[in-house]
Design an enzyme around this catalytic site. Structure first.
Site, mmCIF file in Angstrom:
data_model
loop_
_atom_site.group_PDB
_atom_site.id
_atom_site.type_symbol
_atom_site.label_atom_id
_atom_site.label_comp_id
_atom_site.label_asym_id
_atom_site.label_seq_id
_atom_site.Cartn_x
_atom_site.Cartn_y
_atom_site.Cartn_z
ATOM 1 N N GLY A 176 -3.898 -6.351 5.196
ATOM 2 C CA GLY A 176 -2.837 -7.244 5.647
ATOM 3 C C GLY A 176 -2.170 -6.636 6.863
ATOM 4 N N SER A 225 1.070 -1.380 1.067
ATOM 5 C CA SER A 225 1.291 -0.078 0.425
ATOM 6 C C SER A 225 2.154 -0.217 -0.817
ATOM 7 C CB SER A 225 1.946 0.899 1.404
ATOM 8 O OG SER A 225 1.079 1.148 2.491
ATOM 9 N N SER A 269 -6.887 -2.753 8.965
ATOM 10 C CA SER A 269 -8.351 -2.952 9.052
ATOM 11 C C SER A 269 -8.786 -4.410 9.061
ATOM 12 C CB SER A 269 -9.050 -2.244 7.895
ATOM 13 O OG SER A 269 -8.749 -0.886 7.889
#
Length: 171
Positions: free
Chosen positions: A13, A20, A86
């Site tokens: 995201g 996290s 990513s």
């Protein structure tokens, strides 16, 4: 799929979407039941490997290293939880091709909400051209086609979001 015996749970995201936060809670819950859980935070792994290139290719290279590290650990029976931006097709494709027992979870949050909750002023600085290479502003990202989407536009109930993931994974 048996995610408890060597797997990668990849939370992706944009910055500030809550990846996290959700990944840490997921890891904590899983550790009550399983002893083989490891959490790889995108920023912490970047620091460990000393990789600070934030242009698109630098981000892809770091994501590939992160994926290879997750593969190494999962092939030894670890349940690896990864939280990272990513958000590039190359990474999605590589992960699906390379990682066994792989589940991609998109922590979705609209850009307007990310800008509103932007504690580090990352998005504001990028919009004002004070910094560059911010995914979602001047670096285009590829919308994932994940196994599961968690809508995190509202902070809401963290436990419920983790429950949704665990139910989906049947863990």
């Amino acid at each position: 799929m048996d995610f408890s015996k060597g797997s990668v749970i990849w939370l992706t995201g944009l910055a500030g979407s809550g990846k996290s936060y959700i990944a840490e809670a997921l890891c904590e819950r899983l550790r009550f039941k399983y002893k083989n859980v490891i959490y790889l935070d995108g920023d912490e792994l970047r620091d460990l490997l000393g990789s600070y290139d934030y242009d698109k290719q630098g981000r892809i290279n770091m994501a590939l290293k992160r994926s290879q590290f997750a593969h190494f650990l999962s092939s030894q029976g670890m349940m690896v939880i990864v939280s990272t931006i990513s958000m590039f097709k190359e990474i999605y494709d590589y992960n699906r091709k390379t990682l066994k027992n792989y589940c991609e979870i998109y922590i979705q949050c609209e850009l307007e909400e990310l800008i509103r909750r932007d504690k580090k002023n990352l998005y504001t600085k990028a919009i004002n051209k004070e910094i560059i290479n911010v995914v979602g502003i001047d670096l285009k990202y590829d919308e994932p086609k994940p196994n599961l989407i968690i809508d995190n536009n509202q902070f809401g109930n963290l436990e419920q979001k983790v429950d949704n993931i665990l139910n989906f994974l049947k863990l």
